[in-house]
Design an enzyme around this catalytic site. Structure first.
Site, PDB file in Angstrom:
ATOM      1  N   GLU A  28      31.375  10.669  16.090  1.00 40.63           N
ATOM      2  CA  GLU A  28      31.756  10.044  15.447  1.00 40.63           C
ATOM      3  C   GLU A  28      30.607   8.920  15.292  1.00 40.63           C
ATOM      4  O   GLU A  28      29.585   8.421  15.904  1.00 40.63           O
ATOM      5  CB  GLU A  28      33.441   9.007  16.231  1.00 40.63           C
ATOM      6  CG  GLU A  28      33.543   7.956  15.004  1.00 40.63           C
ATOM      7  CD  GLU A  28      34.642   7.707  15.839  1.00 40.63           C
ATOM      8  OE1 GLU A  28      35.675   8.262  16.850  1.00 40.63           O
ATOM      9  OE2 GLU A  28      34.902   6.113  14.998  1.00 40.63           O
ATOM     10  N   ASN A  73      37.838   6.064  14.109  1.00 39.30           N
ATOM     11  CA  ASN A  73      38.559   4.567  14.044  1.00 39.30           C
ATOM     12  C   ASN A  73      37.468   3.895  12.573  1.00 39.30           C
ATOM     13  O   ASN A  73      37.361   3.818  11.212  1.00 39.30           O
ATOM     14  CB  ASN A  73      38.327   3.154  14.755  1.00 39.30           C
ATOM     15  CG  ASN A  73      39.589   3.921  15.289  1.00 39.30           C
ATOM     16  OD1 ASN A  73      40.726   4.881  14.852  1.00 39.30           O
ATOM     17  ND2 ASN A  73      39.817   3.035  16.696  1.00 39.30           N
ATOM     18  N   ASN A 173      42.005   8.812   9.361  1.00 40.15           N
ATOM     19  CA  ASN A 173      42.346   8.805  10.552  1.00 40.15           C
ATOM     20  C   ASN A 173      42.947   8.005  11.034  1.00 40.15           C
ATOM     21  O   ASN A 173      42.906   6.519  10.974  1.00 40.15           O
ATOM     22  CB  ASN A 173      40.806   8.995  11.031  1.00 40.15           C
ATOM     23  CG  ASN A 173      40.850   8.821  13.038  1.00 40.15           C
ATOM     24  OD1 ASN A 173      41.225   9.642  13.123  1.00 40.15           O
ATOM     25  ND2 ASN A 173      40.703   7.693  13.590  1.00 40.15           N
ATOM     26  N   GLU A 174      44.599   8.636  11.693  1.00 42.41           N
ATOM     27  CA  GLU A 174      45.336   7.957  12.664  1.00 42.41           C
ATOM     28  C   GLU A 174      46.268   6.472  12.304  1.00 42.41           C
ATOM     29  O   GLU A 174      45.365   5.528  12.452  1.00 42.41           O
ATOM     30  CB  GLU A 174      45.108   7.248  14.046  1.00 42.41           C
ATOM     31  CG  GLU A 174      43.965   7.786  15.105  1.00 42.41           C
ATOM     32  CD  GLU A 174      43.579   7.774  16.503  1.00 42.41           C
ATOM     33  OE1 GLU A 174      43.386   6.708  17.076  1.00 42.41           O
ATOM     34  OE2 GLU A 174      43.194   7.962  17.315  1.00 42.41           O
ATOM     35  N   TYR A 245      44.434  11.811  25.098  1.00 44.89           N
ATOM     36  CA  TYR A 245      43.023  11.165  25.663  1.00 44.89           C
ATOM     37  C   TYR A 245      44.292  11.218  27.086  1.00 44.89           C
ATOM     38  O   TYR A 245      45.805  10.571  27.365  1.00 44.89           O
ATOM     39  CB  TYR A 245      43.157  10.022  25.462  1.00 44.89           C
ATOM     40  CG  TYR A 245      41.931  10.357  24.118  1.00 44.89           C
ATOM     41  CD1 TYR A 245      40.906  10.905  24.077  1.00 44.89           C
ATOM     42  CD2 TYR A 245      42.249   9.513  23.346  1.00 44.89           C
ATOM     43  CE1 TYR A 245      39.887  11.004  22.975  1.00 44.89           C
ATOM     44  CE2 TYR A 245      41.645  10.075  21.827  1.00 44.89           C
ATOM     45  CZ  TYR A 245      40.329  10.986  21.987  1.00 44.89           C
ATOM     46  OH  TYR A 245      39.124  11.087  20.813  1.00 44.89           O
ATOM     47  N   GLU A 293      41.805  15.282  18.135  1.00 41.90           N
ATOM     48  CA  GLU A 293      41.227  14.952  19.361  1.00 41.90           C
ATOM     49  C   GLU A 293      41.892  14.524  20.698  1.00 41.90           C
ATOM     50  O   GLU A 293      43.122  14.343  20.344  1.00 41.90           O
ATOM     51  CB  GLU A 293      40.900  13.033  19.311  1.00 41.90           C
ATOM     52  CG  GLU A 293      40.144  12.110  17.493  1.00 41.90           C
ATOM     53  CD  GLU A 293      39.904  10.652  17.557  1.00 41.90           C
ATOM     54  OE1 GLU A 293      40.040  10.072  18.649  1.00 41.90           O
ATOM     55  OE2 GLU A 293      39.807  11.364  16.761  1.00 41.90           O
ATOM     56  N   GLN A 350      35.030  12.993  22.359  1.00 36.80           N
ATOM     57  CA  GLN A 350      33.238  13.558  21.110  1.00 36.80           C
ATOM     58  C   GLN A 350      32.146  14.847  21.425  1.00 36.80           C
ATOM     59  O   GLN A 350      32.211  15.333  22.919  1.00 36.80           O
ATOM     60  CB  GLN A 350      32.764  11.984  20.547  1.00 36.80           C
ATOM     61  CG  GLN A 350      34.228  11.011  20.522  1.00 36.80           C
ATOM     62  CD  GLN A 350      33.812  10.173  19.524  1.00 36.80           C
ATOM     63  OE1 GLN A 350      32.249   9.945  19.440  1.00 36.80           O
ATOM     64  NE2 GLN A 350      34.769   9.550  19.361  1.00 36.80           N
TER      65      GLN A 350
END
Ligand code: AHR
Length: 505
Positions: A28, A73, A173-174, A245, A293, A350
């Site tokens: 990212e 993000n 994304n999200e 996460y 992720e 990442q």
């Protein structure tokens, strides 16, 4: 009584094939993942294009075959056109996701060229936060159309005559997250994703598409979001995303070590929701999952984006990982493999510096974090088919995830070479665990080739710039096949194991 866990390994009982894309990672434009991570023109190891060859060497050693880009993000405010064409003319932009200055010195062409050189397949995300159909279909045309159209000819003019041929695309994304620039409701997102995906496929019918699932299983809209999004996008998309996460809360290490149990349930919940939509529509296709992720992330230690100072390469979430973190990452890998029938893609988030297996210092060295090792070993050895493992025996009671097996394990079988790989984690913190696996059918007569272990007297030990190899795997695990044909091994507390079996005496 020694703690014991048992299972049976039979090559006839398979879960599914290991898709090499399960060993994906994520780059990212965030913190120092790109700038002073993979790319640093002033670094002594930099190649002609400005990419660090020391970092690239570690990326290849990690064994990742897929890399998601450019966010995260970040993508929800990104103008991809800013990152192509003459570098000196590219704008400096305020990145709203991480309140950083994006210099755009690395963009689509530089990244895709670098990825190809490392043997990585790209997974590109399009901006469905501040942008939509037009920017997305233009990007696919810029990347994949051989030539003869305005966007593809622009790529050629920029010096890239061959199309990049990007096959895998994330639709945003999200988008369920209130923090996301351009956050949407499920209905708003679902419609936009369906129409964007349709237009992208009109440009290149060979591409595959990933719709955004929830940002994590604790989102208040979890479950409803997946259902509503799939109701709108089912015919257009191939995959639905999951993100998770894990971290240790309030010293509750037992729960942290059982994070895989949470991931397992999360996967099952999303599969159930996707299959409900399938049934209700009378559809034939099964939606597969893209866990794009996942990692350990000490998010509680992160100050939060509101407090960030605007800078070009801020040090953001550069978590230093311990032996315990590596064991948890190993257990999460086991969980992903165990669900290989539905999880086709997974990206460790990442790749460099930002919650990453690889760390690098500007102008300085790069090194492997503890979590590098289970990932690299699984990517190298856990290939072929996943075999079913039903573990019985010793269990651990946890505050957050209930009662879990002390042993977490998965087995892969490579029919071509005949190689069998047992990945195993002892989640216990006090006691060693005896593993006993009965080898059946074609596996009778197998022997142990090697038993690799990651464990330490100090479960909090870490690798640092000063001591980059403080924690490394050892090859002295001591697993054996007993006279009655069972694999036997003793697993130290909080430990990760790779046991490789081959045919023959
Ligand atoms: O990986 C860090 C961030 O975590 C990503 O930008 C975002 O998608 C997720 O919330």
């Amino acid at each position: 009584m020694p703690h014991t866990a048992r299972f049976t390994v039979d090559p006839e009982f398979t879960v599914g094939e290991v898709d090499p894309r399960l060993y994906g990672t994520f780059v990212e434009h965030m913190g120092r993942c790109v700038y002073t991570g993979i790319y640093e023109p002033e670094h002594p190891s930099a190649d002609a294009a400005g990419f660090r060859t020391d970092v690239a060497d570690l990326v290849r050693e990690l064994g990742t075959g897929l890399v998601r880009y450019p966010g995260g993000n970040f993508v929800s405010g990104y103008h991809w056109e800013d990152g192509v064409g003459p570098a000196a003319e590219r704008p400096r932009r305020l990145d709203l996701a991480w309140r950083s200055i994006e210099t755009n010195q690395v963009g689509t062409n530089e990244f895709l060229t670098w990825a190809k050189e490392q043997g990585l397949d790209p997974m590109m995300a399009v901006n469905l936060g501040t942008r939509g159909i037009d920017a997305a279909r233009a990007l696919v045309e810029y990347c994949n159309q051989p030539g003869g159209t305005a966007w593809s000819d622009l790529r050629i003019k920029h010096g890239y005559s061959a199309p990049h041929d990007v096959k895998l695309w994330c639709l945003g994304n999200e988008m369920d997250g209130p923090w996301q620039t351009g956050h949407k409701t499920a209905t708003e997102y679902g419609r936009l994703a369906a129409e964007t995906g349709k237009a992208m496929r009109q440009v290149d019918p060979t591409i595959e598409l990933v719709a955004c699932g929830s940002s994590n299983a604790a989102m208040p809209t979890f479950g409803t979001w997946e259902r509503e999004v799939l109701e709108q996008t089912y015919d257009e998309v191939d995959y639905l995303s999951l993100h998770a996460y894990y971290e240790e809360f309030d010293g509750d290490r037992a729960s942290f070590l059982a994070s895989g149990a949470h991931m397992d349930q999360y996967i099952r919940d999303v599969v159930a929701t996707a299959d409900h939509v399938r049934a209700a529509r009378g559809a034939k296709k099964h939606i597969r999952l893209s866990f794009d992720e996942w990692n350990v992330w000490y998010a509680a230690r992160f100050v939060g984006e509101r407090n960030l100072e605007t800078a070009e390469t801020p040090r953001l979430i550069e978590d230093t990982y311990s032996v315990t973190d590596a064991v948890v990452v190993g257990s999460l890998l086991i969980t992903l493999l165990r669900n290989a029938d539905r999880v086709a893609i997974a990206c460790l988030a990442q790749l460099v510096n930002v919650i990453a297996p690889i760390r690098s210092e500007p102008g300085g060295p790069s090194w492997r974090q503890t979590i590098f090792h289970p990932f690299a070993q699984a990517a190298r050895f856990a290939t072929g088919k996943v075999l079913r493992t039903e573990v019985t025996g010793s269990r651990i009671d946890t505050e957050r995830h209930g009662d879990v097996p002390a042993l977490d394990s998965v087995v892969t079988y490579d029919e071509e070479s005949g190689a069998v790989t047992v990945l195993a984690v002892n989640r216990g913190q006090e006691e060693s665990l005896n593993l006993r696996a009965e080898l059946r059918g074609a596996l009778s007569g197998y022997r142990v080739l090697e038993h690799l272990v990651l464990a330490d007297q100090d479960p909090d030990a870490v690798n640092t710039q000063a001591e980059p190899d403080r924690v490394t795997p050892r090859a002295d695990g001591g697993a054996e096949v007993s006279a009655d044909g069972a694999l036997e091994a003793r697993l130290a507390p909080v430990s990760w194991h790779v046991i490789r079996l081959v045919p023959g005496a």
